[in-house]
Structures are given as C-alpha cells and as structure tokens.
Design an enzyme around this catalytic site. Structure first.
Site, PDB file in Angstrom:
ATOM      1  N   ARG A 129     -38.041  21.786  69.235  1.00  0.00           N
ATOM      2  CA  ARG A 129     -38.490  22.971  68.476  1.00  0.00           C
ATOM      3  C   ARG A 129     -37.598  23.296  67.281  1.00  0.00           C
ATOM      4  O   ARG A 129     -37.583  24.416  66.782  1.00  0.00           O
ATOM      5  CB  ARG A 129     -38.595  24.209  69.371  1.00  0.00           C
ATOM      6  CG  ARG A 129     -39.588  24.036  70.487  1.00  0.00           C
ATOM      7  CD  ARG A 129     -40.084  25.368  71.025  1.00  0.00           C
ATOM      8  NE  ARG A 129     -41.079  25.110  72.049  1.00  0.00           N
ATOM      9  CZ  ARG A 129     -40.774  24.816  73.306  1.00  0.00           C
ATOM     10  NH1 ARG A 129     -39.511  24.794  73.687  1.00  0.00           N
ATOM     11  NH2 ARG A 129     -41.724  24.569  74.177  1.00  0.00           N
ATOM     12  N   LYS A 151     -39.825  21.441  51.788  1.00  0.00           N
ATOM     13  CA  LYS A 151     -41.144  20.898  52.147  1.00  0.00           C
ATOM     14  C   LYS A 151     -40.929  19.584  52.873  1.00  0.00           C
ATOM     15  O   LYS A 151     -40.279  18.679  52.358  1.00  0.00           O
ATOM     16  CB  LYS A 151     -41.975  20.630  50.888  1.00  0.00           C
ATOM     17  CG  LYS A 151     -42.666  21.849  50.324  1.00  0.00           C
ATOM     18  CD  LYS A 151     -43.698  21.413  49.296  1.00  0.00           C
ATOM     19  CE  LYS A 151     -44.355  22.617  48.632  1.00  0.00           C
ATOM     20  NZ  LYS A 151     -45.307  22.203  47.587  1.00  0.00           N
ATOM     21  N   GLU A 193     -39.738  14.371  36.557  1.00  0.00           N
ATOM     22  CA  GLU A 193     -39.644  15.710  37.179  1.00  0.00           C
ATOM     23  C   GLU A 193     -38.568  16.546  36.483  1.00  0.00           C
ATOM     24  O   GLU A 193     -38.655  17.773  36.434  1.00  0.00           O
ATOM     25  CB  GLU A 193     -39.331  15.596  38.680  1.00  0.00           C
ATOM     26  CG  GLU A 193     -40.301  14.710  39.481  1.00  0.00           C
ATOM     27  CD  GLU A 193     -41.589  15.415  39.896  1.00  0.00           C
ATOM     28  OE1 GLU A 193     -41.834  16.557  39.455  1.00  0.00           O
ATOM     29  OE2 GLU A 193     -42.371  14.786  40.656  1.00  0.00           O
ATOM     30  N   LYS A 239     -34.980  24.372  40.473  1.00  0.00           N
ATOM     31  CA  LYS A 239     -35.746  24.291  41.724  1.00  0.00           C
ATOM     32  C   LYS A 239     -35.289  25.385  42.686  1.00  0.00           C
ATOM     33  O   LYS A 239     -36.106  26.059  43.314  1.00  0.00           O
ATOM     34  CB  LYS A 239     -35.596  22.905  42.353  1.00  0.00           C
ATOM     35  CG  LYS A 239     -36.335  22.763  43.674  1.00  0.00           C
ATOM     36  CD  LYS A 239     -37.567  21.900  43.607  1.00  0.00           C
ATOM     37  CE  LYS A 239     -38.381  21.972  44.890  1.00  0.00           C
ATOM     38  NZ  LYS A 239     -38.928  20.709  45.322  1.00  0.00           N
ATOM     39  N   GLU A 249     -44.834  28.905  48.291  1.00  0.00           N
ATOM     40  CA  GLU A 249     -45.836  28.608  47.264  1.00  0.00           C
ATOM     41  C   GLU A 249     -47.013  29.565  47.264  1.00  0.00           C
ATOM     42  O   GLU A 249     -48.164  29.159  47.324  1.00  0.00           O
ATOM     43  CB  GLU A 249     -46.313  27.149  47.387  1.00  0.00           C
ATOM     44  CG  GLU A 249     -46.975  26.657  46.110  1.00  0.00           C
ATOM     45  CD  GLU A 249     -47.180  25.143  46.070  1.00  0.00           C
ATOM     46  OE1 GLU A 249     -46.256  24.412  46.494  1.00  0.00           O
ATOM     47  OE2 GLU A 249     -48.236  24.716  45.615  1.00  0.00           O
ATOM     48  N   ARG A 253     -43.899  29.023  42.706  1.00  0.00           N
ATOM     49  CA  ARG A 253     -43.617  27.651  43.123  1.00  0.00           C
ATOM     50  C   ARG A 253     -44.730  26.690  42.671  1.00  0.00           C
ATOM     51  O   ARG A 253     -44.496  25.496  42.496  1.00  0.00           O
ATOM     52  CB  ARG A 253     -43.395  27.569  44.646  1.00  0.00           C
ATOM     53  CG  ARG A 253     -42.853  26.221  45.077  1.00  0.00           C
ATOM     54  CD  ARG A 253     -42.276  26.185  46.498  1.00  0.00           C
ATOM     55  NE  ARG A 253     -41.791  24.838  46.776  1.00  0.00           N
ATOM     56  CZ  ARG A 253     -41.019  24.499  47.795  1.00  0.00           C
ATOM     57  NH1 ARG A 253     -40.619  25.416  48.655  1.00  0.00           N
ATOM     58  NH2 ARG A 253     -40.626  23.253  47.961  1.00  0.00           N
ATOM     59  N   ASN A 257     -46.123  22.210  40.174  1.00  0.00           N
ATOM     60  CA  ASN A 257     -47.230  21.249  40.139  1.00  0.00           C
ATOM     61  C   ASN A 257     -47.664  20.917  38.719  1.00  0.00           C
ATOM     62  O   ASN A 257     -48.677  20.247  38.523  1.00  0.00           O
ATOM     63  CB  ASN A 257     -48.428  21.790  40.928  1.00  0.00           C
ATOM     64  CG  ASN A 257     -48.099  21.917  42.390  1.00  0.00           C
ATOM     65  OD1 ASN A 257     -47.306  21.139  42.912  1.00  0.00           O
ATOM     66  ND2 ASN A 257     -48.664  22.912  43.051  1.00  0.00           N
ATOM     67  N   HIS A 260     -49.129  17.593  37.832  1.00  0.00           N
ATOM     68  CA  HIS A 260     -49.453  16.923  39.090  1.00  0.00           C
ATOM     69  C   HIS A 260     -50.949  16.839  39.379  1.00  0.00           C
ATOM     70  O   HIS A 260     -51.365  16.052  40.221  1.00  0.00           O
ATOM     71  CB  HIS A 260     -48.745  17.610  40.260  1.00  0.00           C
ATOM     72  CG  HIS A 260     -47.278  17.273  40.340  1.00  0.00           C
ATOM     73  ND1 HIS A 260     -46.406  17.514  39.297  1.00  0.00           N
ATOM     74  CD2 HIS A 260     -46.528  16.706  41.315  1.00  0.00           C
ATOM     75  CE1 HIS A 260     -45.185  17.121  39.651  1.00  0.00           C
ATOM     76  NE2 HIS A 260     -45.232  16.621  40.872  1.00  0.00           N
ATOM     77  N   HIS A 264     -51.610  13.328  40.558  1.00  0.00           N
ATOM     78  CA  HIS A 264     -52.027  13.034  41.937  1.00  0.00           C
ATOM     79  C   HIS A 264     -53.354  12.285  41.969  1.00  0.00           C
ATOM     80  O   HIS A 264     -53.553  11.381  42.783  1.00  0.00           O
ATOM     81  CB  HIS A 264     -52.171  14.328  42.747  1.00  0.00           C
ATOM     82  CG  HIS A 264     -50.856  14.860  43.245  1.00  0.00           C
ATOM     83  ND1 HIS A 264     -50.633  16.207  43.467  1.00  0.00           N
ATOM     84  CD2 HIS A 264     -49.707  14.239  43.559  1.00  0.00           C
ATOM     85  CE1 HIS A 264     -49.398  16.384  43.895  1.00  0.00           C
ATOM     86  NE2 HIS A 264     -48.809  15.204  43.967  1.00  0.00           N
ATOM     87  N   HIS A 278     -45.122   7.908  41.444  1.00  0.00           N
ATOM     88  CA  HIS A 278     -45.440   9.339  41.364  1.00  0.00           C
ATOM     89  C   HIS A 278     -45.005   9.938  40.022  1.00  0.00           C
ATOM     90  O   HIS A 278     -45.787  10.608  39.341  1.00  0.00           O
ATOM     91  CB  HIS A 278     -44.775  10.059  42.542  1.00  0.00           C
ATOM     92  CG  HIS A 278     -44.900  11.547  42.485  1.00  0.00           C
ATOM     93  ND1 HIS A 278     -46.084  12.202  42.746  1.00  0.00           N
ATOM     94  CD2 HIS A 278     -44.003  12.513  42.161  1.00  0.00           C
ATOM     95  CE1 HIS A 278     -45.905  13.507  42.604  1.00  0.00           C
ATOM     96  NE2 HIS A 278     -44.647  13.722  42.247  1.00  0.00           N
TER      97      HIS A 278
END
Ligand code: NAD
Ligand code: ZN
Length: 386
Positions: A129, A151, A193, A239, A249, A253, A257, A260, A264, A278
C-alpha cells in the site's frame, strides 16, 4: 593541500499538496547518492529498479556510494522501451519485490529514464500500500520532466499511461554527468521539453536557450556542462512551481501538455517503435500549437518563426512532413481522431466540432483553450500534407 570537497549540489524544493521533497542537482552527484539519502530515508533497505543498460554503465558508482553509506539493496533490472511499462512487467517486479521480503520502510530507487521512473514509481505506490521511493533520472527527459511531479504508471492496450497514480517521490537526485553516455538523439528529445518551459512560462529563459542551448547540447567541456546544469535547474524550477500550484492537473499543470496534442497523436499513429521519439513529437506539436495560437490568440507570428529557427538550429524537427513516407496513417482524418475527436465520420466529412489545445497568448504565457475549431486544426494539418 586540502582534499577536494565535492561542491554541494543545488537544492530545489517541490512543494506539492501531498508532500514536499528535495531535488538535488549537481555534477558527479551519483557518487554522493548514499550520503545524500542517508538522513532522509526511513531505513537502510533499498530496492533498486534499474534500466538494464544504465545499470551496466553507471550501476557500480551508485552501488559503491550506497554501500559506503551503510545501505543494503536488492536489484531488479528491466530494459527500457514502452513495452516495459506493462502489466506483465509490473506483476513480475511486484512478485520479485515481495519474494525478496521488502517491508514498509524499504525504499524503491528508480534508476533510469522515464520508462523506469514511471514503472518503479507505480510499483512503489502499490507495494504494501505504498513504500517510499526516490528518483535517480538518467535521461535528459527524465531529469527535466518525468522524475519531478509524481505521475507514475504503465500503458494499457487502450493507450499510453492510462493506468497509474500520483505519488510524489521522497527525493529526486539529478547528476547531469550521466548524460555523457546518452545518445544525442535522446538528448535532443529531452531538450524539446526544456524549450517548452520557455514557451509556456519564461520568455527570458527561451532567449537564453536561443543563445546557449545548442552549445549545451552539442559540445563537451566545462562551459557546456555549466549550461546544461543551468537549463536543467530552470526546467525543474518551472516544473516544481507548476506542480506546487496544481499537483493533480486540474488547472495550470495542463500547460505542460503544450505541443503534446499533436505530438501524442503522431507518436500513437507511428506506434512507439522509435520512428518518432516523444520529444520529437513534442517539437513538431509545439510549432503546430504556435501556429494555431497565431490564428486564435494573436500570438505574433515572429514567436513561431523564432521557435522554428531554434528547433532547426539544434536539430529537432518542426513538421511531420518527413514522416509521410512511412507506412503509418498520418492522414488528417486519422490525426484528428487521435487528437481526441472520436466521431470519425463527422471529422472526415464536415470538420465540425472542437478540440482542446494549450495555446500561447504570448511568449512565456500559456492557456488552455477548450474550443479550438476542428476545421481550423484540419486546415493547419492539411498544410503539412502537401
Ligand atoms: N511521469 C511523467 O510525468 C512523464 C513525463 C514525460 C514522459 N514520461 C514517460 O517517460 C517515458 C520516456 O522516457 P525517456 O525518454 O527517458 O525514455 P527511456 O526511459 O526509454 O530512455 C531512453 C533510452 O535511453 C537509454 N538511457 C537512459 N539513460 C541513459 C544514459 N545515461 N546513458 C545511455 N543511455 C541511457 C535507455 O536505455 C533507453 O534506451 C515515456 O514512457 C513517457 O510516457 C513520463
Ligand atoms: Zn512530454
């Protein structure tokens, strides 16, 4: 003569709603990992989840440092690559960790790029956990982006990063000297990035990158190392600040993107096989989103021109035209569908509806726009199909 004392690392703090933690940043810091972590972790037991290739190159330095500081560790290795972020690999790591007999005070150490960081972080969040974890990123992308912000996750047959959670690490330790072994194409992908932070949050930083980015990336030597250190520090600070304002987000946040949406879609159309990394997709997507911004927010066209020029100068792509010859479906209709418009027929026939995009109001200032007309997006895509 005084013995050489290693310079103390730069310390940044991430103040996320769920936890505050340090980012340590400094050259040759890997050899101080043990000392750094000693006072911070609840016990001397570690479970290292490492990228096989990275362990081969840099594992000994980390192992020696940890052992000298009194830590004991159990090592699990996995190759990088998107297929590693899977249920099957997750299961094998969890079972191996439990079979080894980890307890709730054992800290998971992620040692690799974003693939290993996302996977190991997710393991840590569900083992017993939740056990502590530390990120030691080894790619530029992981240093400036994925290791900070919590994330974690794996991929699903339905798409990338669809299974996972937010779990902040206890610390992030960044040693830019590890980038010496990173292939240049991977460095450049991470650099996209970095450029993103300038565009969405810091016009001065973008100007600094125009001056210094290429030399930080291309050359060796002290000046290049100092420039690399600076750009990682600035990126992590941005960041950290964004994650501090919006951990999960629901607001700012989403700016991360930027570039992206199309990026993506291109990655997904091309199938994550290395045709397009990427960061390369993000570079193409940032140019695209800048052009959309010029049409919708009044962003001066000169910003898009500067962006194109800078990406070209360092060697990043600015459009996907060179990929049209591949066997992937890069038709306008398919890209629109992949960008989140699932009503296929409608997209094809009428170009109706809207899409969400992060746009720029000006250089250094982003905003999420949820009602970008599909017809305009289609029109911009068509320009690249020629
Ligand atoms: N969690 C987040 O917020 C977040 C953000 C961005 C991306 N990501 C995820 O990150 C992943 C991509 O990460 P990545 O670009 O770091 O790729 P990666 O982890 O696959 O690493 C890229 C390649 O570099 C090699 N490598 C790593 N470090 C090296 C070193 N120091 N020297 C030599 N080779 C080295 C790896 O073995 C691999 O071949 C994606 O799965 C993406 O979804 C997560
Ligand atoms: Zn990204």
């Amino acid at each position: 003569m005084h013995p050489t004392v290693p310079p103390s690392p730069i310390t940044l703090t991430v103040e996320a709603a769920s936890r505050s933690y340090p980012i340590w940043l400094g050259s040759q810091l890997l050899s101080q990992a043990g000392e750094r972590l000693k006072g911070l972790l609840p016990s001397a037991k570690l479970l290292i989840i490492a990228d096989t290739a990275v362990w081969e190159m840099h594992g000994e330095t980390l192992a020696n440092s940890l052992t000298a500081a009194g830590f004991t560790y159990h090592l699990l290795q996995q190759p990088a690559g998107e297929s590693t972020k899977s249920f099957a690999v997750l299961e094998s790591l969890l079972e191996a960790a439990l079979a080894h007999g980890i307890d709730r005070k054992t800290t998971v150490v992620a040692f690799g790029g974003g693939v290993i960081g996302d996977l190991a972080g997710f393991c840590a969040s569900i083992l017993l956990r939740g056990v502590p974890f530390v990120q030691i990123p080894t790619t530029l992308l992981a240093m400036v982006d994925s290791s900070v912000g919590g994330k974690t996750g794996i991929n699903s047959r339905q798409g990338k990063n669809l299974i996972g959670c937010f779990t902040q690490p206890h610390a992030v330790l960044i040693d830019p000297s590890l980038l010496a072994t990173l292939p240049q194409r991977q460095r450049l992908a991470g650099y996209a990035e970095v450029v993103k932070y300038g565009l969405i949050a810091d016009a001065d930083f973008f100007g600094w990158l125009e001056e210094n980015g290429a030399s930080a990336l291309a050359s060796e030597g002290e000046q290049a190392a100092a420039a690399m250190l600076h750009l990682i520090q600035q990126s992590c600070a941005h960041k950290a600040s964004i994650v501090g304002r919006d951990e999960q987000e629901s607001g700012d946040r989403a700016w991360l993107n930027f570039g992206h949406t199309l990026g993506h879609a291109l990655e997904s159309a091309l199938g994550y096989r290395g045709t397009l990394l990427h960061g390369e997709g993000v570079a193409i997507g940032m140019v695209f989103a800048s052009d959309l911004s010029t049409a919708l927010t009044g962003l001066p066209a000169s910003v898009g021109a500067r962006l194109r020029q800078h990406l070209q100068a360092v060697g990043l792509p600015t459009s996907y035209q060179h990929l049209l010859a591949s066997d992937a479906d890069l038709s306008v209709a398919n890209l629109l569908n992949l960008m989140g418009h699932d009503k296929k027929a409608e997209a094809k026939q009428h170009h109706q509806g809207t899409l969400s995009f992060v746009l720029l109001d000006q250089l250094g200032q982003a905003r999420l726009k949820k009602d970008v007309p599909l017809a305009l997006v289609a029109q911009q895509l068509e320009k690249q199909q020629a």
